[in-house]
Design a protein around this motif. Structure first.
Motif, PDB file in Angstrom:
ATOM      1  N   VAL A 168       0.816  -1.219   0.000  1.00 25.44           N
ATOM      2  CA  VAL A 168       0.000   0.000   0.000  1.00 25.44           C
ATOM      3  C   VAL A 168       0.850   1.269   0.000  1.00 25.44           C
ATOM      4  N   PHE A 169       2.170   1.114   0.147  1.00 27.20           N
ATOM      5  CA  PHE A 169       3.053   2.271   0.221  1.00 27.20           C
ATOM      6  C   PHE A 169       4.421   1.901  -0.332  1.00 27.20           C
ATOM      7  N   THR A 170       4.987   2.807  -1.136  1.00 31.21           N
ATOM      8  CA  THR A 170       6.378   2.656  -1.572  1.00 31.21           C
ATOM      9  C   THR A 170       7.070   4.006  -1.451  1.00 31.21           C
ATOM     10  N   ALA A 171       8.362   3.942  -1.208  1.00 35.94           N
ATOM     11  CA  ALA A 171       9.204   5.129  -1.190  1.00 35.94           C
ATOM     12  C   ALA A 171      10.608   4.672  -1.559  1.00 35.94           C
ATOM     13  N   TRP A 172      11.421   5.605  -1.999  1.00 32.18           N
ATOM     14  CA  TRP A 172      12.786   5.295  -2.414  1.00 32.18           C
ATOM     15  C   TRP A 172      13.779   5.941  -1.474  1.00 32.18           C
ATOM     16  N   ILE A 173      14.906   5.259  -1.251  1.00 32.04           N
ATOM     17  CA  ILE A 173      15.916   5.696  -0.297  1.00 32.04           C
ATOM     18  C   ILE A 173      17.251   5.818  -1.017  1.00 32.04           C
ATOM     19  N   ALA A 174      17.870   6.985  -0.874  1.00 32.10           N
ATOM     20  CA  ALA A 174      19.185   7.219  -1.467  1.00 32.10           C
ATOM     21  C   ALA A 174      20.173   7.590  -0.371  1.00 32.10           C
ATOM     22  N   VAL A 175      21.419   7.218  -0.574  1.00 28.57           N
ATOM     23  CA  VAL A 175      22.511   7.623   0.309  1.00 28.57           C
ATOM     24  C   VAL A 175      23.609   8.245  -0.545  1.00 28.57           C
ATOM     25  N   ARG A 176      24.436   9.037   0.065  1.00 26.06           N
ATOM     26  CA  ARG A 176      25.582   9.713  -0.552  1.00 26.06           C
ATOM     27  C   ARG A 176      25.200  10.834  -1.513  1.00 26.06           C
ATOM     28  N   SER A 177      24.276  10.610  -2.443  1.00 23.02           N
ATOM     29  CA  SER A 177      23.860  11.702  -3.329  1.00 23.02           C
ATOM     30  C   SER A 177      22.465  11.415  -3.872  1.00 23.02           C
ATOM     31  N   LEU A 178      21.820  12.480  -4.306  1.00 21.37           N
ATOM     32  CA  LEU A 178      20.490  12.354  -4.888  1.00 21.37           C
ATOM     33  C   LEU A 178      20.328  13.387  -5.986  1.00 21.37           C
ATOM     34  N   ARG A 179      19.811  12.972  -7.102  1.00 17.28           N
ATOM     35  CA  ARG A 179      19.489  13.879  -8.196  1.00 17.28           C
ATOM     36  C   ARG A 179      18.057  14.372  -7.977  1.00 17.28           C
ATOM     37  N   VAL A 180      17.903  15.695  -7.850  1.00 22.36           N
ATOM     38  CA  VAL A 180      16.586  16.315  -7.699  1.00 22.36           C
ATOM     39  C   VAL A 180      16.242  16.915  -9.056  1.00 22.36           C
ATOM     40  N   ASP A 181      15.498  16.166  -9.853  1.00 23.76           N
ATOM     41  CA  ASP A 181      15.221  16.567 -11.235  1.00 23.76           C
ATOM     42  C   ASP A 181      14.503  17.903 -11.337  1.00 23.76           C
ATOM     43  N   GLU A 182      13.591  18.182 -10.406  1.00 22.10           N
ATOM     44  CA  GLU A 182      12.837  19.429 -10.462  1.00 22.10           C
ATOM     45  C   GLU A 182      13.747  20.657 -10.441  1.00 22.10           C
ATOM     46  N   CYS A 183      14.897  20.535  -9.804  1.00 23.64           N
ATOM     47  CA  CYS A 183      15.840  21.653  -9.682  1.00 23.64           C
ATOM     48  C   CYS A 183      17.081  21.458 -10.548  1.00 23.64           C
ATOM     49  N   ALA A 184      17.131  20.374 -11.308  1.00 18.48           N
ATOM     50  CA  ALA A 184      18.327  20.040 -12.083  1.00 18.48           C
ATOM     51  C   ALA A 184      19.562  20.121 -11.191  1.00 18.48           C
ATOM     52  N   TRP A 185      19.497  19.431 -10.044  1.00 16.18           N
ATOM     53  CA  TRP A 185      20.489  19.563  -8.999  1.00 16.18           C
ATOM     54  C   TRP A 185      20.813  18.193  -8.423  1.00 16.18           C
ATOM     55  N   THR A 186      22.068  17.897  -8.269  1.00 19.74           N
ATOM     56  CA  THR A 186      22.497  16.702  -7.563  1.00 19.74           C
ATOM     57  C   THR A 186      23.113  17.159  -6.251  1.00 19.74           C
ATOM     58  N   CYS A 187      22.523  16.708  -5.151  1.00 22.78           N
ATOM     59  CA  CYS A 187      23.040  17.119  -3.845  1.00 22.78           C
ATOM     60  C   CYS A 187      23.815  15.968  -3.215  1.00 22.78           C
ATOM     61  N   THR A 188      24.810  16.334  -2.445  1.00 23.18           N
ATOM     62  CA  THR A 188      25.630  15.377  -1.728  1.00 23.18           C
ATOM     63  C   THR A 188      25.117  15.270  -0.302  1.00 23.18           C
ATOM     64  N   ILE A 189      25.101  14.052   0.202  1.00 21.15           N
ATOM     65  CA  ILE A 189      24.570  13.763   1.528  1.00 21.15           C
ATOM     66  C   ILE A 189      25.699  13.141   2.361  1.00 21.15           C
ATOM     67  N   ALA A 190      25.777  13.501   3.617  1.00 19.38           N
ATOM     68  CA  ALA A 190      26.783  12.914   4.508  1.00 19.38           C
ATOM     69  C   ALA A 190      26.592  11.396   4.593  1.00 19.38           C
ATOM     70  N   ASP A 191      27.677  10.677   4.900  1.00 23.33           N
ATOM     71  CA  ASP A 191      27.629   9.212   4.979  1.00 23.33           C
ATOM     72  C   ASP A 191      26.660   8.693   6.032  1.00 23.33           C
ATOM     73  N   THR A 192      26.355   9.505   7.021  1.00 24.85           N
ATOM     74  CA  THR A 192      25.457   9.072   8.100  1.00 24.85           C
ATOM     75  C   THR A 192      24.029   9.564   7.882  1.00 24.85           C
ATOM     76  N   GLU A 193      23.707   9.929   6.637  1.00 20.26           N
ATOM     77  CA  GLU A 193      22.371  10.446   6.334  1.00 20.26           C
ATOM     78  C   GLU A 193      21.807   9.740   5.116  1.00 20.26           C
ATOM     79  N   ALA A 194      20.492   9.819   4.963  1.00 22.39           N
ATOM     80  CA  ALA A 194      19.794   9.241   3.815  1.00 22.39           C
ATOM     81  C   ALA A 194      18.680  10.201   3.403  1.00 22.39           C
ATOM     82  N   VAL A 195      18.200  10.034   2.188  1.00 25.25           N
ATOM     83  CA  VAL A 195      17.081  10.821   1.680  1.00 25.25           C
ATOM     84  C   VAL A 195      15.995   9.857   1.234  1.00 25.25           C
ATOM     85  N   VAL A 196      14.763  10.152   1.598  1.00 28.05           N
ATOM     86  CA  VAL A 196      13.625   9.391   1.110  1.00 28.05           C
ATOM     87  C   VAL A 196      12.916  10.269   0.082  1.00 28.05           C
ATOM     88  N   TYR A 197      12.503   9.667  -1.031  1.00 25.31           N
ATOM     89  CA  TYR A 197      11.867  10.433  -2.097  1.00 25.31           C
ATOM     90  C   TYR A 197      10.850   9.568  -2.829  1.00 25.31           C
TER      91      TYR A 197
END
Length: 178
Positions: A70-99
């Motif tokens: 009933v639910f899905t989400a994606w998890i990235a570590v180290r970097s994430l491409r944010v297409d809406e901003c044409a931006w790739t951000c770097t993330i610390a090794d101890t952090e993650a992004v859900v998108y």
């Protein structure tokens, strides 16, 4: 090529901490490619994109009620491409992004989204991740409410304008680096 687009993305972060597991018939798990429910209609429609995400090292959070996805989400570590901003951000090794979080239509409004985000935070804490990031379009009030109900703190926003394929960004989010 995008001729004209404007985006205002709000970025949030929360500390990852162990938490009590959801009670009853709901369960959440971080899964890889082999455990992903490929027969699900959403997965079938986006299979090419989802396979590419797994190849990039991303994982998925899968929420189930009585065994039904009933639910899905994606998890990235180290970097994430944010297409809406044409931006790739770097993330610390101890952090993650859900998108790209999606709650099945029949399950919206029942607290799945904030519960899934809190559960993901707890699961990642068990892996040594200290902070979980998420972002949402400023106009997506339902998503922003769910993020706030999951105890994320607003940290900043990025505005982006794309004209004839060229993108300009304004804003700063402490902790995310281009």
């Amino acid at each position: 090529m995008t001729l004209l687009a404007r985006h205002r993305l709000c970025f949030y972060r929360r500390r990852c901490m162990p938490a009590a597991r959801p009670e009853g018939n709901r369960s959440y798990a971080i899964v890889g490619e082999k455990d992903f429910p490929w027969a699900h209609p959403v997965a079938l429609r986006h299979a090419t994109i989802y396979h590419a995400r797994f190849r990039q090292g991303h994982r998925a959070l899968l929420g189930r009620v009585d065994g039904e996805p009933v639910f899905t989400a994606w998890i990235a570590v180290r970097s994430l491409r944010v297409d809406e901003c044409a931006w790739t951000c770097t993330i610390a090794d101890t952090e993650a992004v859900v998108y790209d979080c999606v709650t099945a239509v029949d399950w919206r409004g029942q607290g799945i989204y904030p519960e899934a985000l809190r559960e993901l935070s707890a699961l990642l804490a068990g892996e040594g991740i200290l902070h979980l990031w998420i972002y949402a379009d400023a106009r997506n009030a339902a998503s922003r409410r769910g993020i706030e109900h999951a105890s994320f703190d607003f940290l900043g926003e990025i505005r982006a304008w794309t004209v004839a394929g060229m993108t300009r960004r304004r804003g700063h989010v402490p902790g995310l680096y281009p």
